[in-house]
Design a protein around this motif. Sequence first.
Motif, PDB file in Angstrom:
ATOM      1  N   GLY A 132       0.770  -1.236   0.000  1.00  9.98           N
ATOM      2  CA  GLY A 132       0.000   0.000   0.000  1.00  9.98           C
ATOM      3  C   GLY A 132       0.796   1.278   0.000  1.00  9.98           C
ATOM      4  O   GLY A 132       0.227   2.365  -0.134  1.00  9.98           O
ATOM      5  N   GLY A 133       2.091   1.199   0.154  1.00  5.93           N
ATOM      6  CA  GLY A 133       2.897   2.420   0.136  1.00  5.93           C
ATOM      7  C   GLY A 133       2.983   2.986  -1.268  1.00  5.93           C
ATOM      8  O   GLY A 133       2.530   2.387  -2.237  1.00  5.93           O
ATOM      9  N   GLY A 134       3.559   4.169  -1.363  1.00  6.55           N
ATOM     10  CA  GLY A 134       3.712   4.785  -2.670  1.00  6.55           C
ATOM     11  C   GLY A 134       3.913   6.274  -2.576  1.00  6.55           C
ATOM     12  O   GLY A 134       4.209   6.816  -1.509  1.00  6.55           O
ATOM     13  N   LEU A 135       3.754   6.914  -3.727  1.00  9.04           N
ATOM     14  CA  LEU A 135       3.919   8.367  -3.841  1.00  9.04           C
ATOM     15  C   LEU A 135       2.540   9.007  -3.958  1.00  9.04           C
ATOM     16  O   LEU A 135       1.711   8.574  -4.761  1.00  9.04           O
ATOM     17  CB  LEU A 135       4.750   8.692  -5.077  1.00  9.04           C
ATOM     18  CG  LEU A 135       4.900  10.170  -5.448  1.00  9.04           C
ATOM     19  CD1 LEU A 135       5.656  10.910  -4.360  1.00  9.04           C
ATOM     20  CD2 LEU A 135       5.616  10.296  -6.786  1.00  9.04           C
ATOM     21  N   VAL A 136       2.320  10.039  -3.156  1.00 11.69           N
ATOM     22  CA  VAL A 136       1.031  10.718  -3.161  1.00 11.69           C
ATOM     23  C   VAL A 136       1.264  12.208  -2.927  1.00 11.69           C
ATOM     24  O   VAL A 136       2.251  12.590  -2.283  1.00 11.69           O
ATOM     25  CB  VAL A 136       0.098  10.125  -2.080  1.00 11.69           C
ATOM     26  CG1 VAL A 136       0.646  10.361  -0.691  1.00 11.69           C
ATOM     27  CG2 VAL A 136      -1.321  10.645  -2.216  1.00 11.69           C
ATOM     28  N   GLN A 137       0.385  13.020  -3.451  1.00 10.21           N
ATOM     29  CA  GLN A 137       0.485  14.460  -3.221  1.00 10.21           C
ATOM     30  C   GLN A 137      -0.034  14.820  -1.833  1.00 10.21           C
ATOM     31  O   GLN A 137      -0.867  14.106  -1.264  1.00 10.21           O
ATOM     32  CB  GLN A 137      -0.310  15.211  -4.283  1.00 10.21           C
ATOM     33  CG  GLN A 137       0.332  15.189  -5.661  1.00 10.21           C
ATOM     34  CD  GLN A 137      -0.365  16.119  -6.636  1.00 10.21           C
ATOM     35  OE1 GLN A 137      -1.553  16.416  -6.485  1.00 10.21           O
ATOM     36  NE2 GLN A 137       0.363  16.596  -7.637  1.00 10.21           N
TER      37      GLN A 137
ATOM     38  N   SER B 122      -4.485  10.485   0.137  1.00  8.20           N
ATOM     39  CA  SER B 122      -4.687   9.365   1.054  1.00  8.20           C
ATOM     40  C   SER B 122      -3.975   8.123   0.557  1.00  8.20           C
ATOM     41  O   SER B 122      -3.767   7.944  -0.655  1.00  8.20           O
ATOM     42  CB  SER B 122      -6.185   9.050   1.186  1.00  8.20           C
ATOM     43  OG  SER B 122      -6.899  10.149   1.715  1.00  8.20           O
ATOM     44  N   LEU B 123      -3.621   7.290   1.500  1.00 10.77           N
ATOM     45  CA  LEU B 123      -3.078   5.963   1.216  1.00 10.77           C
ATOM     46  C   LEU B 123      -3.589   5.008   2.284  1.00 10.77           C
ATOM     47  O   LEU B 123      -3.890   5.435   3.414  1.00 10.77           O
ATOM     48  CB  LEU B 123      -1.550   5.958   1.245  1.00 10.77           C
ATOM     49  CG  LEU B 123      -0.779   6.541   0.060  1.00 10.77           C
ATOM     50  CD1 LEU B 123       0.717   6.549   0.366  1.00 10.77           C
ATOM     51  CD2 LEU B 123      -1.049   5.754  -1.209  1.00 10.77           C
ATOM     52  N   ARG B 124      -3.649   3.746   1.910  1.00  9.34           N
ATOM     53  CA  ARG B 124      -4.035   2.721   2.881  1.00  9.34           C
ATOM     54  C   ARG B 124      -2.972   1.639   2.895  1.00  9.34           C
ATOM     55  O   ARG B 124      -2.719   1.005   1.859  1.00  9.34           O
ATOM     56  CB  ARG B 124      -5.383   2.107   2.529  1.00  9.34           C
ATOM     57  CG  ARG B 124      -5.932   1.180   3.602  1.00  9.34           C
ATOM     58  CD  ARG B 124      -7.133   0.429   3.108  1.00  9.34           C
ATOM     59  NE  ARG B 124      -7.864  -0.240   4.175  1.00  9.34           N
ATOM     60  CZ  ARG B 124      -8.521  -1.389   4.008  1.00  9.34           C
ATOM     61  NH1 ARG B 124      -8.534  -1.979   2.833  1.00  9.34           N
ATOM     62  NH2 ARG B 124      -9.180  -1.929   5.023  1.00  9.34           N
ATOM     63  N   LEU B 125      -2.369   1.435   4.037  1.00  6.03           N
ATOM     64  CA  LEU B 125      -1.363   0.390   4.198  1.00  6.03           C
ATOM     65  C   LEU B 125      -2.013  -0.872   4.759  1.00  6.03           C
ATOM     66  O   LEU B 125      -2.942  -0.791   5.562  1.00  6.03           O
ATOM     67  CB  LEU B 125      -0.254   0.854   5.143  1.00  6.03           C
ATOM     68  CG  LEU B 125       0.462   2.164   4.800  1.00  6.03           C
ATOM     69  CD1 LEU B 125       1.581   2.418   5.813  1.00  6.03           C
ATOM     70  CD2 LEU B 125       1.005   2.139   3.387  1.00  6.03           C
TER      71      LEU B 125
END
Length: 122
Positions: free
Chosen positions: A8-13, A17-20
């Motif tokens: 679920g990790g990554g690059l986001v502005q 939102s992100l969900r791990l």
Amino acid sequence: QVQLVESGGGLVQAGGSLRLSCAASGNIFSINAMGWYRQAPGKQRELVARITSSGFTNYADSVKGRFTISRDSAKNTVYLQMNSLKSEDTAVYYCKLDQVRKALYSSGYDYWGQGTQVTVSS
């Protein structure tokens, strides 16, 4: 042996939102608590959020109101929903399982995931 798989990790502005997710497998009878920690470059690893087997949660002050930790005990999986992300949330995020037992009266051991990178661009 217990294996942890994080995703679920990554690059986001910033503001996104992100969900791990962290799924544990192996010889598991019980898990006392599951948590997420993070480590930014040049900084010590810190607790982000933690949830016990009874559902009690605690959060770092810096993420309260923005992050939510949850667990699916049947799947031995812990989640971290991260909203309103900020650049200062950029770090490698690690899941940790506290006191994993393979039987009712066996000793408990702690396990760490391999880490997943979260990068928030401003």
